[in-house]
Scaffold this motif. Structure first.
Motif, PDB file in Angstrom:
ATOM      1  N   THR A 182     -22.363 -58.803 -16.145  1.00 57.07           N
ATOM      2  CA  THR A 182     -22.278 -57.437 -15.604  1.00 57.07           C
ATOM      3  C   THR A 182     -21.402 -56.527 -16.464  1.00 57.07           C
ATOM      4  N   ILE A 183     -20.733 -57.090 -17.473  1.00 58.21           N
ATOM      5  CA  ILE A 183     -19.834 -56.290 -18.319  1.00 58.21           C
ATOM      6  C   ILE A 183     -20.650 -55.547 -19.377  1.00 58.21           C
ATOM      7  N   ALA A 184     -20.529 -54.254 -19.389  1.00 64.52           N
ATOM      8  CA  ALA A 184     -21.260 -53.440 -20.367  1.00 64.52           C
ATOM      9  C   ALA A 184     -20.669 -53.636 -21.757  1.00 64.52           C
ATOM     10  N   VAL A 185     -21.540 -53.771 -22.744  1.00 65.70           N
ATOM     11  CA  VAL A 185     -21.133 -53.949 -24.143  1.00 65.70           C
ATOM     12  C   VAL A 185     -21.730 -52.828 -24.975  1.00 65.70           C
ATOM     13  N   GLU A 186     -20.882 -52.154 -25.746  1.00 64.56           N
ATOM     14  CA  GLU A 186     -21.338 -51.053 -26.589  1.00 64.56           C
ATOM     15  C   GLU A 186     -21.620 -51.546 -28.010  1.00 64.56           C
ATOM     16  N   GLN A 187     -22.460 -50.845 -28.704  1.00 65.33           N
ATOM     17  CA  GLN A 187     -22.655 -51.128 -30.125  1.00 65.33           C
ATOM     18  C   GLN A 187     -21.398 -50.727 -30.877  1.00 65.33           C
ATOM     19  N   THR A 188     -20.967 -51.576 -31.790  1.00 65.46           N
ATOM     20  CA  THR A 188     -19.722 -51.328 -32.514  1.00 65.46           C
ATOM     21  C   THR A 188     -19.785 -50.047 -33.335  1.00 65.46           C
ATOM     22  N   ASP A 189     -18.781 -49.183 -33.107  1.00 65.86           N
ATOM     23  CA  ASP A 189     -18.608 -47.964 -33.888  1.00 65.86           C
ATOM     24  C   ASP A 189     -17.295 -48.103 -34.655  1.00 65.86           C
ATOM     25  N   PRO A 190     -17.346 -48.324 -35.976  1.00 64.95           N
ATOM     26  CA  PRO A 190     -16.120 -48.550 -36.743  1.00 64.95           C
ATOM     27  C   PRO A 190     -15.066 -47.458 -36.571  1.00 64.95           C
ATOM     28  N   LYS A 191     -15.484 -46.241 -36.264  1.00 69.54           N
ATOM     29  CA  LYS A 191     -14.524 -45.149 -36.099  1.00 69.54           C
ATOM     30  C   LYS A 191     -13.805 -45.221 -34.750  1.00 69.54           C
ATOM     31  N   ARG A 192     -14.360 -45.966 -33.820  1.00 67.81           N
ATOM     32  CA  ARG A 192     -13.801 -46.039 -32.461  1.00 67.81           C
ATOM     33  C   ARG A 192     -13.501 -47.480 -32.050  1.00 67.81           C
ATOM     34  N   TRP A 193     -13.325 -48.372 -33.024  1.00 70.59           N
ATOM     35  CA  TRP A 193     -13.249 -49.787 -32.709  1.00 70.59           C
ATOM     36  C   TRP A 193     -12.136 -50.123 -31.732  1.00 70.59           C
ATOM     37  N   LEU A 243     -20.932 -65.441 -24.692  1.00 69.27           N
ATOM     38  CA  LEU A 243     -21.080 -65.302 -26.139  1.00 69.27           C
ATOM     39  C   LEU A 243     -21.364 -63.858 -26.533  1.00 69.27           C
ATOM     40  N   ARG A 244     -22.132 -63.151 -25.711  1.00 68.97           N
ATOM     41  CA  ARG A 244     -22.455 -61.747 -25.999  1.00 68.97           C
ATOM     42  C   ARG A 244     -21.181 -60.888 -25.994  1.00 68.97           C
ATOM     43  N   VAL A 245     -20.330 -61.099 -25.011  1.00 68.61           N
ATOM     44  CA  VAL A 245     -19.088 -60.337 -24.924  1.00 68.61           C
ATOM     45  C   VAL A 245     -18.136 -60.734 -26.054  1.00 68.61           C
ATOM     46  N   THR A 246     -18.060 -62.028 -26.340  1.00 61.82           N
ATOM     47  CA  THR A 246     -17.186 -62.494 -27.413  1.00 61.82           C
ATOM     48  C   THR A 246     -17.639 -61.962 -28.768  1.00 61.82           C
ATOM     49  N   GLU A 247     -18.940 -61.935 -28.990  1.00 66.57           N
ATOM     50  CA  GLU A 247     -19.477 -61.388 -30.240  1.00 66.57           C
ATOM     51  C   GLU A 247     -19.076 -59.931 -30.398  1.00 66.57           C
ATOM     52  N   SER A 248     -19.152 -59.157 -29.322  1.00 61.49           N
ATOM     53  CA  SER A 248     -18.746 -57.745 -29.382  1.00 61.49           C
ATOM     54  C   SER A 248     -17.261 -57.623 -29.702  1.00 61.49           C
ATOM     55  N   MET A 249     -16.454 -58.447 -29.065  1.00 62.51           N
ATOM     56  CA  MET A 249     -15.013 -58.442 -29.308  1.00 62.51           C
ATOM     57  C   MET A 249     -14.715 -58.732 -30.778  1.00 62.51           C
ATOM     58  N   MET A 250     -15.379 -59.742 -31.315  1.00 63.33           N
ATOM     59  CA  MET A 250     -15.161 -60.115 -32.717  1.00 63.33           C
ATOM     60  C   MET A 250     -15.653 -59.032 -33.668  1.00 63.33           C
ATOM     61  N   SER A 251     -16.792 -58.436 -33.355  1.00 64.72           N
ATOM     62  CA  SER A 251     -17.335 -57.375 -34.190  1.00 64.72           C
ATOM     63  C   SER A 251     -16.384 -56.181 -34.258  1.00 64.72           C
ATOM     64  N   LEU A 252     -15.768 -55.858 -33.134  1.00 65.90           N
ATOM     65  CA  LEU A 252     -14.833 -54.732 -33.092  1.00 65.90           C
ATOM     66  C   LEU A 252     -13.590 -55.025 -33.926  1.00 65.90           C
ATOM     67  N   LEU A 253     -13.090 -56.251 -33.847  1.00 64.00           N
ATOM     68  CA  LEU A 253     -11.920 -56.613 -34.651  1.00 64.00           C
ATOM     69  C   LEU A 253     -12.243 -56.623 -36.139  1.00 64.00           C
ATOM     70  N   ARG A 254     -13.442 -57.066 -36.480  1.00 66.80           N
ATOM     71  CA  ARG A 254     -13.844 -57.026 -37.890  1.00 66.80           C
ATOM     72  C   ARG A 254     -13.893 -55.577 -38.375  1.00 66.80           C
ATOM     73  N   ALA A 255     -14.374 -54.678 -37.526  1.00 67.55           N
ATOM     74  CA  ALA A 255     -14.398 -53.254 -37.892  1.00 67.55           C
ATOM     75  C   ALA A 255     -12.990 -52.715 -38.078  1.00 67.55           C
ATOM     76  N   GLY A 256     -12.015 -53.338 -37.396  1.00 69.96           N
ATOM     77  CA  GLY A 256     -10.627 -52.904 -37.528  1.00 69.96           C
ATOM     78  C   GLY A 256      -9.904 -53.535 -38.700  1.00 69.96           C
ATOM     79  N   GLY A 257     -10.582 -54.426 -39.444  1.00 68.05           N
ATOM     80  CA  GLY A 257      -9.987 -55.010 -40.634  1.00 68.05           C
ATOM     81  C   GLY A 257      -9.304 -56.341 -40.423  1.00 68.05           C
ATOM     82  N   ALA A 258      -9.512 -56.998 -39.279  1.00 73.31           N
ATOM     83  CA  ALA A 258      -8.886 -58.299 -39.040  1.00 73.31           C
ATOM     84  C   ALA A 258      -9.510 -59.360 -39.942  1.00 73.31           C
ATOM     85  N   SER A 259      -8.709 -60.360 -40.309  1.00 73.08           N
ATOM     86  CA  SER A 259      -9.216 -61.463 -41.129  1.00 73.08           C
ATOM     87  C   SER A 259     -10.128 -62.346 -40.278  1.00 73.08           C
ATOM     88  N   ASP A 260     -10.905 -63.181 -40.947  1.00 73.20           N
ATOM     89  CA  ASP A 260     -11.800 -64.076 -40.227  1.00 73.20           C
ATOM     90  C   ASP A 260     -11.028 -64.992 -39.280  1.00 73.20           C
TER      91      ASP A 260
END
Length: 244
Positions: free
Chosen positions: A76-87, A124-141
């Motif tokens: 039920t948790i909404a997930v947005e497409q990653t926007d690097p400017k708003r990560w 997994l869908r929510v975790t993938e979004s979380m990871m994608s946002l952190l990658r957009a913020g410059g976090a290491s693997d």
């Protein structure tokens, strides 16, 4: 006068077909209305107008039911497409929605997230979004990999604390009275015994729940971005952590 004829079975409303989806829907409805303490195989069977034994055709046991319910709730948790400017804004929103789902929409369900590591499709869908946002913020693997656990634990712990308050205390003003009690205690500690606490006591209760939640989230995010993480934990250490 003749006795009334027995009512035909065909005149009764037909029960909904039993299925795994129906069981999950019934379980979620119980969680929303009655909370985690009311959830049991017997209670779900009652809601579906059947016996508990019938559920085991579709769900192996209570643990599997819990796993299915938690993943359905995460769905039920909404997930947005990653926007690097708003990560960062998006990450704050995602973790906030996770917390609200566990504390407000399905009271007490956070304990199910603490019991096991969620690996369902929705998790997994929510975790993938979380990871994608952190990658957009410059976090290491490695920081991104650790973040999946740290941010989820933060959301789950906050949600569990909030649900405990609503379960254990009926007073709607409990939070304010508790803050007042803590403030009074901290402001009165003797400086000779607790010099550091006495010097910052007035600062310890600053900010409302939303502000403190956002601050804690930024501290975790900033730490993940700036703390060297490569090789900090071995696979053996991680396994020992899980066994505790």
């Amino acid at each position: 006068m003749s006795a009334p004829s027995p009512r035909s079975r065909r005149a009764r409303p037909a029960k909904a077909a039993l299925s795994r989806e129906a069981i999950v829907d019934a379980g979620l409805a119980i969680l929303r209305k009655e909370g985690i303490d009311a959830l049991s195989m017997r209670r779900v069977a009652q809601a579906l107008d059947t016996g508990p034994a019938s559920l085991y055709v579709y769900v192996a046991n209570r643990d599997e039911l819990h796993t299915l319910l938690f993943d359905a709730a995460i769905g039920t948790i909404a997930v947005e497409q990653t926007d690097p400017k708003r990560w960062r804004e998006q990450l704050h929103g995602l973790v906030t929605r996770m917390t609200q789902m566990m504390s407000e929409e399905y009271p007490g369900i956070a304990i199910l997230g603490m019991a096991t590591i969620p690996t369902g499709d929705n998790a997994l869908r929510v975790t993938e979004s979380m990871m994608s946002l952190l990658r957009a913020g410059g976090a290491s693997d490695q920081a991104i990999a650790y973040a999946a656990d740290l941010l989820s634990m933060y959301a789950t712990a906050i949600a569990y604390e909030q649900s405990l308050h609503s379960t254990l205390f009926d007073d709607p003003d409990f939070e304010q009275s508790e803050i007042a009690r803590v403030m009074q205690r901290f402001s009165a500690v003797p400086a000779d015994a607790y010099p550091t606490m006495a010097s910052v006591g007035a600062l310890m209760t600053r900010g409302d729940g939303h502000e403190r939640f956002a601050l804690g989230l930024d501290i975790i995010i900033n730490g993940l971005l700036s703390t060297p993480t490569e090789g900090r934990l071995s696979a053996q250490a991680w396994g020992e952590t899980l066994r505790r």
